[in-house]
Design a protein around this motif. Structure first.
Motif, PDB file in Angstrom:
ATOM      1  N   GLN A 110       1.135 -13.658  17.678  1.00 31.05           N
ATOM      2  CA  GLN A 110       0.039 -14.714  17.163  1.00 31.05           C
ATOM      3  C   GLN A 110       0.445 -14.822  15.775  1.00 31.05           C
ATOM      4  O   GLN A 110       0.393 -16.078  14.938  1.00 31.05           O
ATOM      5  N   VAL A 111       0.685 -13.708  14.906  1.00 31.31           N
ATOM      6  CA  VAL A 111       1.320 -13.708  13.576  1.00 31.31           C
ATOM      7  C   VAL A 111       2.396 -14.906  13.361  1.00 31.31           C
ATOM      8  O   VAL A 111       2.460 -15.765  12.637  1.00 31.31           O
ATOM      9  N   ARG A 112       3.543 -14.558  14.192  1.00 32.15           N
ATOM     10  CA  ARG A 112       4.564 -15.546  14.165  1.00 32.15           C
ATOM     11  C   ARG A 112       4.227 -16.911  14.382  1.00 32.15           C
ATOM     12  O   ARG A 112       4.893 -17.904  13.710  1.00 32.15           O
ATOM     13  N   GLY A 113       3.687 -17.169  15.468  1.00 36.15           N
ATOM     14  CA  GLY A 113       3.217 -18.575  15.593  1.00 36.15           C
ATOM     15  C   GLY A 113       2.370 -19.089  14.493  1.00 36.15           C
ATOM     16  O   GLY A 113       2.553 -20.211  14.276  1.00 36.15           O
ATOM     17  N   GLU A 114       1.449 -18.372  14.037  1.00 35.23           N
ATOM     18  CA  GLU A 114       0.564 -19.174  12.972  1.00 35.23           C
ATOM     19  C   GLU A 114       1.531 -19.431  11.677  1.00 35.23           C
ATOM     20  O   GLU A 114       1.428 -20.504  10.999  1.00 35.23           O
ATOM     21  N   MET A 115       2.645 -18.402  11.540  1.00 35.19           N
ATOM     22  CA  MET A 115       3.265 -18.651  10.115  1.00 35.19           C
ATOM     23  C   MET A 115       4.408 -19.793  10.485  1.00 35.19           C
ATOM     24  O   MET A 115       4.587 -20.782   9.600  1.00 35.19           O
ATOM     25  N   GLU A 116       4.756 -19.845  11.747  1.00 39.45           N
ATOM     26  CA  GLU A 116       5.631 -21.060  12.353  1.00 39.45           C
ATOM     27  C   GLU A 116       4.883 -22.406  11.711  1.00 39.45           C
ATOM     28  O   GLU A 116       5.428 -23.498  11.202  1.00 39.45           O
ATOM     29  N   ASP A 150      -4.525  -6.353   4.584  1.00 41.33           N
ATOM     30  CA  ASP A 150      -5.254  -5.281   4.099  1.00 41.33           C
ATOM     31  C   ASP A 150      -4.979  -3.896   4.645  1.00 41.33           C
ATOM     32  O   ASP A 150      -4.488  -3.820   6.017  1.00 41.33           O
ATOM     33  N   ASP A 151      -5.115  -2.829   3.864  1.00 39.86           N
ATOM     34  CA  ASP A 151      -5.104  -1.553   4.399  1.00 39.86           C
ATOM     35  C   ASP A 151      -3.806  -0.639   4.381  1.00 39.86           C
ATOM     36  O   ASP A 151      -3.510   0.245   4.601  1.00 39.86           O
ATOM     37  N   GLY A 152      -2.527  -1.492   4.196  1.00 40.27           N
ATOM     38  CA  GLY A 152      -1.302  -0.830   4.022  1.00 40.27           C
ATOM     39  C   GLY A 152      -1.004  -0.144   5.397  1.00 40.27           C
ATOM     40  O   GLY A 152      -0.460   0.722   5.380  1.00 40.27           O
ATOM     41  N   HIS A 153      -1.177  -0.905   6.556  1.00 36.79           N
ATOM     42  CA  HIS A 153      -0.873  -0.506   7.671  1.00 36.79           C
ATOM     43  C   HIS A 153       0.662  -0.125   8.110  1.00 36.79           C
ATOM     44  O   HIS A 153       1.466  -1.043   7.567  1.00 36.79           O
ATOM     45  N   SER A 154       0.908   0.661   8.847  1.00 31.52           N
ATOM     46  CA  SER A 154       2.503   0.789   9.264  1.00 31.52           C
ATOM     47  C   SER A 154       2.909  -0.357  10.028  1.00 31.52           C
ATOM     48  O   SER A 154       4.165  -0.458  10.005  1.00 31.52           O
ATOM     49  N   SER A 155       2.111  -1.117  10.523  1.00 28.21           N
ATOM     50  CA  SER A 155       2.490  -2.312  11.093  1.00 28.21           C
ATOM     51  C   SER A 155       2.899  -3.527  10.178  1.00 28.21           C
ATOM     52  O   SER A 155       3.266  -4.543  10.519  1.00 28.21           O
ATOM     53  N   HIS A 156       2.757  -3.225   8.997  1.00 32.10           N
ATOM     54  CA  HIS A 156       3.174  -4.139   7.749  1.00 32.10           C
ATOM     55  C   HIS A 156       4.210  -4.152   7.243  1.00 32.10           C
ATOM     56  O   HIS A 156       4.923  -5.366   7.119  1.00 32.10           O
ATOM     57  N   PHE A 157       5.017  -2.920   7.202  1.00 34.40           N
ATOM     58  CA  PHE A 157       6.432  -2.912   6.810  1.00 34.40           C
ATOM     59  C   PHE A 157       6.832  -1.595   7.259  1.00 34.40           C
ATOM     60  O   PHE A 157       6.190  -0.459   7.218  1.00 34.40           O
ATOM     61  N   ALA A 158       8.358  -1.917   7.529  1.00 33.85           N
ATOM     62  CA  ALA A 158       9.003  -0.455   7.929  1.00 33.85           C
ATOM     63  C   ALA A 158      10.588  -1.121   7.992  1.00 33.85           C
ATOM     64  O   ALA A 158      10.694  -2.324   8.386  1.00 33.85           O
ATOM     65  N   LEU A 159      11.408  -0.330   7.879  1.00 29.30           N
ATOM     66  CA  LEU A 159      12.686  -0.626   7.816  1.00 29.30           C
ATOM     67  C   LEU A 159      13.358   0.017   8.886  1.00 29.30           C
ATOM     68  O   LEU A 159      13.275   1.131   9.369  1.00 29.30           O
ATOM     69  N   GLU A 161      17.204   1.346  10.897  1.00 26.17           N
ATOM     70  CA  GLU A 161      18.505   2.166  10.403  1.00 26.17           C
ATOM     71  C   GLU A 161      19.354   1.341   9.526  1.00 26.17           C
ATOM     72  O   GLU A 161      20.186   1.769   8.914  1.00 26.17           O
ATOM     73  N   ALA A 162      19.406  -0.054   9.847  1.00 24.38           N
ATOM     74  CA  ALA A 162      20.290  -0.997   9.045  1.00 24.38           C
ATOM     75  C   ALA A 162      19.571  -1.606   7.878  1.00 24.38           C
ATOM     76  O   ALA A 162      20.569  -1.878   6.990  1.00 24.38           O
ATOM     77  N   GLY A 163      18.573  -0.984   7.710  1.00 21.66           N
ATOM     78  CA  GLY A 163      18.086  -1.522   6.365  1.00 21.66           C
ATOM     79  C   GLY A 163      17.206  -2.667   6.585  1.00 21.66           C
ATOM     80  O   GLY A 163      16.890  -3.366   5.328  1.00 21.66           O
ATOM     81  N   VAL A 164      16.860  -3.164   7.707  1.00 24.11           N
ATOM     82  CA  VAL A 164      16.455  -4.562   7.683  1.00 24.11           C
ATOM     83  C   VAL A 164      14.831  -4.389   8.195  1.00 24.11           C
ATOM     84  O   VAL A 164      14.509  -3.208   9.094  1.00 24.11           O
ATOM     85  N   PRO A 165      14.031  -5.148   7.836  1.00 26.46           N
ATOM     86  CA  PRO A 165      12.474  -5.097   8.094  1.00 26.46           C
ATOM     87  C   PRO A 165      12.451  -5.276   9.572  1.00 26.46           C
ATOM     88  O   PRO A 165      13.109  -5.791  10.411  1.00 26.46           O
ATOM     89  N   VAL A 166      11.639  -4.138  10.228  1.00 24.85           N
ATOM     90  CA  VAL A 166      11.557  -4.050  11.570  1.00 24.85           C
ATOM     91  C   VAL A 166      11.001  -5.492  12.131  1.00 24.85           C
ATOM     92  O   VAL A 166       9.882  -5.842  11.530  1.00 24.85           O
ATOM     93  N   LYS A 167      11.342  -5.950  13.374  1.00 15.58           N
ATOM     94  CA  LYS A 167      10.997  -7.052  13.659  1.00 15.58           C
ATOM     95  C   LYS A 167       9.644  -7.429  14.046  1.00 15.58           C
ATOM     96  O   LYS A 167       9.260  -8.588  13.413  1.00 15.58           O
ATOM     97  N   THR A 169       6.945  -6.344  12.447  1.00 15.69           N
ATOM     98  CA  THR A 169       6.303  -5.929  11.447  1.00 15.69           C
ATOM     99  C   THR A 169       5.805  -7.263  10.477  1.00 15.69           C
ATOM    100  O   THR A 169       6.237  -8.263  10.868  1.00 15.69           O
ATOM    101  N   ALA A 170       4.947  -6.928   9.766  1.00 16.37           N
ATOM    102  CA  ALA A 170       4.470  -8.425   8.815  1.00 16.37           C
ATOM    103  C   ALA A 170       5.688  -8.851   7.973  1.00 16.37           C
ATOM    104  O   ALA A 170       5.967 -10.004   8.171  1.00 16.37           O
ATOM    105  N   VAL A 171       6.418  -8.116   7.248  1.00 13.30           N
ATOM    106  CA  VAL A 171       7.513  -8.551   6.429  1.00 13.30           C
ATOM    107  C   VAL A 171       8.664  -8.824   7.518  1.00 13.30           C
ATOM    108  O   VAL A 171       9.268  -9.736   7.362  1.00 13.30           O
ATOM    109  N   GLY A 172       8.930  -8.186   8.727  1.00 18.83           N
ATOM    110  CA  GLY A 172       9.990  -8.867   9.523  1.00 18.83           C
ATOM    111  C   GLY A 172       9.704 -10.058  10.183  1.00 18.83           C
ATOM    112  O   GLY A 172      10.505 -10.920  10.173  1.00 18.83           O
ATOM    113  N   ILE A 173       8.369 -10.503  10.603  1.00 17.91           N
ATOM    114  CA  ILE A 173       7.800 -11.757  10.821  1.00 17.91           C
ATOM    115  C   ILE A 173       8.179 -12.989   9.707  1.00 17.91           C
ATOM    116  O   ILE A 173       8.585 -13.952   9.782  1.00 17.91           O
ATOM    117  N   ILE A 174       7.754 -12.283   8.498  1.00 18.39           N
ATOM    118  CA  ILE A 174       7.865 -13.457   7.485  1.00 18.39           C
ATOM    119  C   ILE A 174       9.350 -13.617   7.132  1.00 18.39           C
ATOM    120  O   ILE A 174       9.662 -14.714   7.311  1.00 18.39           O
TER     121      ILE A 174
END
Length: 371
Positions: A110-116, A150-159, A161-167, A169-174
Motif C-alpha cells: 500500500q505504501v509503495r503503491g501510494e508513493m508510485e 510517526d513513532d520511529g517504528h522498526s518498520s520505518h528504517f533498518a539496514l 548486511e550490505a548496508g542497504v535499507p531493508v526492502k 521498510t519506509a526508507v527502503g520503499i522510498i
C-alpha cells in the motif's frame, strides 16, 4: 488562499477521536515480526555520538540533492502554471506491516503503491523542516508532498548486511520508488520517541539517525513516551519534549525544528508545545503538526498557522476515510489542479496567479512573482 471544502470544527474533533482510538489500539498491540537484519550497523553520516562496530560499505542510492535553481519570470511562471499559494499534502504514516492490525497500519504494498502514484502525478517529497521554513526548492511544474512517519517504528528504517535499507521498510520503499522515478526525491520526516526505530543500544540509534540525516532525511521530536499532552502539566510537557531533544543531540541530529503531537492532541495552552525549557535545556519549534484530515495551506499564505499544521492520514476511502484520508485528497487535488501548490523552480520568488496576490502573507509579499 483559503482551502476549499474546509472541514468543520466538529469533523476535526471527530477525526481526532478516531485517531486517538486507533493509535491507542496500536500502542497496546504486540510488535509484529521485525524486518530481517534490522540491527545491522549503519554508516555514520555525521561526526559525534556513540561509536560502535565498523559500518558496512557505502551503498549506491539515489541522491536527495535538489536540481539547480532557475530564475522565474512572470511568463515562465505562467508556462509552468506555478501556484505557490496552493495546497500541500502532508501525509501521515505509522506502522508498515504485512498484516494490518490497526486502522492506521499500512502494508508495504500500500505504501509503495501510494508513493508510485505520487511520483506519476508529479509530486516531489520535501521534509517537514523544509516545508515550515519555506525551502521547497523543487523543480518547476512539480508539487511538494511531505512524507511523515510517526513513532520511529522498526518498520520505518533498518539496514541489511550490505548496508542497504531493508526492502519493506519506509526508507527502503522510498528509495525503490526513487530508483524507478528519478524525480521522486528520497527524503521524509521521522518523528521519534525514546527508542528510535526500535533500536535499544545508543550506538545503533546514533548510526541510524546519522545515516538518515546525512542523506537529507529529518529525524525530529514526537515526545519521549507518546503521552496525551492535554492531560499533562506545562512542566511535564516540557520534560517530554526536552528529553527527546537531549537524546537527538547526543545522537547527532538535534535540535528539532518540527514537532508532531501524539494523537494530534493540542494542549489547552498551545504555547507549551511551541517553546519552553526544562531542567535548563530549551526547546523551540518552527512547525507543530496535528493529525488532521486535509491538506495544509502553503506556508507563504496569510492563512498558514505554523502552530497547528494539518496532515492527512495515509489510507483508502472506507469508513471514516471516505472523505478525509490520502486516497480521497490526492484524487481531489488531481481534479482541482488550480488549488494545488505548483512550484516555479525559483527559491527566491513566490510565483502565483495575479488574482491570488492578496493571499500571500505580508512578510513574503516582496517575493511575489505574479502573472
Amino acid at each position: 488562499m483559503r482551502s476549499p471544502t474546509l472541514l468543520t470544527q466538529i469533523v476535526m474533533v471527530a477525526n481526532a477521536v478516531v485517531l486517538v482510538v486507533a493509535v491507542g489500539v496500536l500502542l497496546v498491540l504486540p510488535t509484529p515480526e521485525e524486518p530481517a537484519a534490522r540491527h545491522t550497523s549503519a554508516s555514520a553520516g555525521a561526526s559525534g555520538g556513540p561509536k560502535g562496530p565498523a559500518a558496512p560499505p557505502e551503498a549506491e542510492l539515489p541522491s536527495a540533492d535538489l536540481p539547480p535553481a532557475v530564475v522565474a519570470t512572470p511568463e515562465f511562471a505562467r508556462q509552468v502554471k506555478a501556484n505557490e499559494a496552493g495546497l500541500v499534502p502532508v501525509l501521515m504514516y505509522h506502522r508498515i506491516v504485512k498484516k494490518r492490525r490497526a486502522s492506521i497500519d499500512r502494508t508495504p504494498a500500500q505504501v509503495r503503491g501510494e508513493m508510485e502514484k505520487l511520483a506519476r502525478d508529479g509530486y516531489v517529497p520535501v521534509t517537514a523542516r523544509e516545508f515550515v521554513t519555506g525551502r521547497m526548492d523543487i523543480p518547476a511544474g512539480k508539487h511538494p508532498v511531505v512524507l511523515t512517519f510517526d513513532d520511529g517504528h522498526s518498520s520505518h528504517f533498518a539496514l541489511d548486511e550490505a548496508g542497504v535499507p531493508v526492502k519493506d521498510t519506509a526508507v527502503g520503499i522510498i528509495y525503490q520508488v526513487a530508483e524507478k522515478y528519478p524525480d521522486f526525491r528520497p527524503v521524509a520526516t521521522f518523528w521519534v520517541n525514546r527508542q528510535p526505530f526500535g533500536l535499544q543500544k545508543r550506538a545503533d540509534q546514533a548510526r541510524a539517525v546519522q545515516w538518515l540525516a546525512s542523506r537529507g532525511f529529518e529525524v525530529a521530536n514526537h515526545t519521549w513516551s507518546h503521552p496525551y499532552l492535554p492531560g499533562l502539566s506545562r512542566k511535564r510537557i516540557a520534560e517530554q519534549l526536552v528529553r527527546v531533544e537531549r537524546m537527538l543531540g547526543e545522537l547527532g541530529a538535534g535540535p528539532s525544528e518540527t514537532l508532531a503531537l501524539p494523537f494530534g492532541a493540542m494542549p489547552g495552552a498551545r504555547s507549551t508545545v511551541q517553546r519552553g525549557k526544562w531542567d535548563g535545556t530549551p526547546f523551540r519549534f518552527k512547525g507543530v503538526f496535528l493529525a488532521g484530515a486535509q491538506p495544509s495551506v502553503s506556508p507563504f499564505t496569510e492563512d498558514y498557522d505554523w502552530r497547528a499544521i494539518q496532515r492527512i492520514q495515509s489510507n483508502g476511502k472506507k469508513g471514516e476515510c471516505r472523505r478525509w484520508c490520502s486516497q480521497y485528497w490526492l484524487e481531489w487535488l488531481k481534479k482541482h489542479p488550480d488549488q494545488r501548490y505548483t512550484a516555479d523552480g525559483d527559491p527566491e520568488r513566490i510565483s502565483i496567479p495575479g488574482k491570488l496576490r492578496g493571499n500571500i502573507s505580508s512578510k513574503r509579499r516582496q517575493q511575489v512573482n505574479a502573472y
